[in-house]
Design an enzyme around this catalytic site. Structure first.
Site, mmCIF file in Angstrom:
data_model
loop_
_atom_site.group_PDB
_atom_site.id
_atom_site.type_symbol
_atom_site.label_atom_id
_atom_site.label_comp_id
_atom_site.label_asym_id
_atom_site.label_seq_id
_atom_site.Cartn_x
_atom_site.Cartn_y
_atom_site.Cartn_z
ATOM 1 N N HIS A 210 0.759 -6.226 -4.130
ATOM 2 C CA HIS A 210 1.364 -4.997 -4.177
ATOM 3 C C HIS A 210 2.359 -4.393 -3.424
ATOM 4 O O HIS A 210 3.039 -3.536 -3.367
ATOM 5 C CB HIS A 210 0.220 -4.048 -4.504
ATOM 6 C CG HIS A 210 -0.155 -3.366 -3.161
ATOM 7 N ND1 HIS A 210 -1.386 -4.326 -2.314
ATOM 8 C CD2 HIS A 210 -0.341 -2.428 -2.475
ATOM 9 C CE1 HIS A 210 -1.560 -3.729 -1.504
ATOM 10 N NE2 HIS A 210 -1.043 -2.640 -1.247
HETATM 11 C C1 UD1 Z 1 -0.379 2.701 -1.749
HETATM 12 C C2 UD1 Z 1 -0.199 2.580 -0.212
HETATM 13 C C3 UD1 Z 1 -0.723 1.367 0.450
HETATM 14 C C4 UD1 Z 1 -2.026 0.822 -0.118
HETATM 15 C C5 UD1 Z 1 -1.865 0.907 -1.408
HETATM 16 C C6 UD1 Z 1 -3.496 0.472 -2.360
HETATM 17 C C7 UD1 Z 1 1.293 4.168 1.185
HETATM 18 C C8 UD1 Z 1 2.756 4.240 1.746
HETATM 19 N N1 UD1 Z 1 1.055 2.901 0.357
HETATM 20 O O1 UD1 Z 1 0.772 1.791 -2.330
HETATM 21 O O2 UD1 Z 1 -0.942 1.590 1.947
HETATM 22 O O3 UD1 Z 1 -2.096 -0.634 0.287
HETATM 23 O O4 UD1 Z 1 -1.666 2.386 -2.061
HETATM 24 O O5 UD1 Z 1 -3.003 0.436 -3.737
HETATM 25 O O6 UD1 Z 1 0.640 5.064 0.989
HETATM 26 N N2 UD1 Z 1 0.868 4.126 -9.833
HETATM 27 C C9 UD1 Z 1 0.221 4.235 -11.092
HETATM 28 N N3 UD1 Z 1 -1.128 4.732 -10.912
HETATM 29 C C10 UD1 Z 1 -1.738 5.033 -9.820
HETATM 30 C C11 UD1 Z 1 -1.182 5.038 -8.731
HETATM 31 C C12 UD1 Z 1 0.074 4.444 -8.425
HETATM 32 O O7 UD1 Z 1 0.778 3.912 -11.718
HETATM 33 O O8 UD1 Z 1 -2.890 5.582 -9.960
HETATM 34 C C13 UD1 Z 1 2.217 3.765 -9.338
HETATM 35 C C14 UD1 Z 1 3.077 4.885 -8.856
HETATM 36 O O9 UD1 Z 1 3.792 5.775 -9.713
HETATM 37 C C15 UD1 Z 1 4.224 4.153 -8.375
HETATM 38 C C16 UD1 Z 1 3.424 2.936 -7.812
HETATM 39 O O10 UD1 Z 1 2.401 2.592 -8.625
HETATM 40 O O11 UD1 Z 1 5.055 3.746 -9.080
HETATM 41 C C17 UD1 Z 1 3.163 2.744 -6.511
HETATM 42 O O12 UD1 Z 1 2.325 4.040 -5.865
HETATM 43 P P1 UD1 Z 1 2.249 4.558 -4.578
HETATM 44 O O13 UD1 Z 1 1.103 5.441 -4.351
HETATM 45 O O14 UD1 Z 1 3.526 4.959 -4.112
HETATM 46 O O15 UD1 Z 1 2.037 3.260 -3.504
HETATM 47 P P2 UD1 Z 1 1.058 1.973 -3.539
HETATM 48 O O16 UD1 Z 1 2.153 0.799 -3.993
HETATM 49 O O17 UD1 Z 1 -0.116 1.982 -4.455
#
Ligand code: UD1
Length: 371
Positions: A210
């Protein structure tokens, strides 16, 4: 009589839930401390959030800021605005933040500006790679925290080098391993997941992916998928897919790369107990997650870390972790060595204080410092 103490615990993203669960459980033994749980809503899907509250028996958050996805600035800024209101209303004696996600830094920043003490759980880890958003979150959170709880000794050196007083640093071990051991020994844990997926103990590997550095760039993601194509010809791969990876496979139109892969099982993100069972019964794990590097070390399962660096060196020095980056040959060579090794070499050693009692140690210290 003890004075009444109020502590706000912050969670936002998936790995936070795993770390907060044992702390909230332990704090119930201290009747003069009131715990308030704030969920920033950084992760919001049921499979990334609600399922963990259920699996880990975490109380319903007292506040949910419902921030959701977005850019770093959007997430950090909006969490700060919403969290400040809660701090002003609740006037806590202390806030506890865990790990290195955007929610961790955003809430710590609010607290320090309101002169509220901050405890940072999992402090001092450094990848020395500032292109990782988590590295920025770690460094800055540690700079403004009052009590820094570390999981391994390397973290202490990192903090001392950054000018943090040794008086603020507490080596208490790894709270995530408390959760892991609780789940593994729980009678409720669900071995049925193996049957459901049609896989056999030690005859499959697990993949998680991820990090932006692996999945946000089309060419890197393509290389990763082509490596998987090779590996799945030798062993089944189970891939609980993170929304970021899934979205990018669709965005870059790479779905066709799976056409030839008959031995890869792609599933939705799993809850904690099913994931723990899958990992514990796997032949090996391939991952770019921080937490899994530690969980595999605690369980003695080989782990290939698909990154160029790790902020958790103890998992390499003492544990089962091997850094393979995104180097195709190195990944495949390491996988083949693991597959062809009949007997597990018992050379790893569980790191100090990864014993399931970290939450007890942390809360005892927090109790003392807030008295
Ligand atoms: C975040 C953390 C990372 C951690 C990871 C675990 C930061 C900078 N990064 O990364 O350290 O290892 O979480 O998963 O805080 N999304 C969904 N549904 C959700 C959550 C996210 O669809 O429930 C999508 C978001 O809309 C976005 C993408 O996934 O497009 C990334 O989500 P984001 O919270 O920005 O960061 P992660 O990559 O999950």
């Amino acid at each position: 009589m003890n004075k009444k103490i109020k502590i706000i615990f912050v969670v936002g993203a998936r790995p936070n839930f795993i770390k907060i669960a044992p702390l909230l459980k332990e704090i119930k033994n201290y009747s003069h401390i009131k715990s308030i749980l704030v969920h920033t809503g950084q992760h919001y899907d049921d499979k990334m959030s609600a399922v963990f509250f259920k699996d880990l028996n975490i109380k319903k958050p007292d506040y949910n800021l419902n921030i959701g996805g977005g850019s770093h600035g959007f997430q950090t800024g909006n969490i700060m605005i919403a969290f400040e209101k809660i701090c002003l209303k609740e006037k806590p004696n202390l806030i506890v933040v865990v790990g290195d996600v955007n929610s961790t830094l955003a809430c710590a920043l609010v607290a320090v500006k309101l002169c509220i003490k901050i405890a940072h759980i999992e402090a001092g880890l450094r990848s020395f790679d500032k292109s990782m958003p988590e590295e920025i979150n770690r460094i800055l959170t540690d700079q403004i925290s009052d009590y820094l709880f570390i999981t391994e000794e390397s973290a202490k050196n990192n903090l001392l080098k950054e000018g943090i007083s040794s008086k603020k640093i507490f080596f208490t071990g790894n709270v995530m391993i408390d959760t892991l051991f609780n789940q593994i020994k729980s009678k409720n844990n669900n071995i049925k997941i193996l049957q459901k997926l049609g896989i056999i103990k030690k005859q499959y590997s697990i993949l998680t992916l991820h990090r932006p550095s692996n999945v946000d760039n089309k060419e890197t993601l393509k290389t990763m998928l082509s490596v998987l194509n090779n590996i799945q010809q030798h062993i089944k791969i189970v891939w609980p897919i993170h929304p970021r990876a899934k979205n990018n496979i669709n965005k870059f139109k790479l779905q066709y790369m799976f056409n030839k892969m008959k031995n890869i099982i792609i599933i939705e993100p799993l809850g904690y107990s099913e994931m723990a069972i899958l990992v514990n019964n796997s032949k090996f794990v391939m991952t770019d997650s921080g937490g899994l590097q530690e969980e595999t070390t605690a369980l003695g399962i080989p782990c290939l870390t698909l990154r160029e660096n790790t902020e958790r060196p103890i998992t390499i020095i003492q544990g089962t972790n091997i850094l393979v980056g995104s180097n195709k040959n190195k990944i495949i060579k390491t996988v083949m060595e693991i597959i062809n090794t009949k007997k597990k070499k018992n050379v790893f050693k569980k790191p100090k204080y990864w014993d399931g009692k970290t939450a007890k140690r942390i809360i005892a210290i927090l109790n003392k410092v807030t008295l």
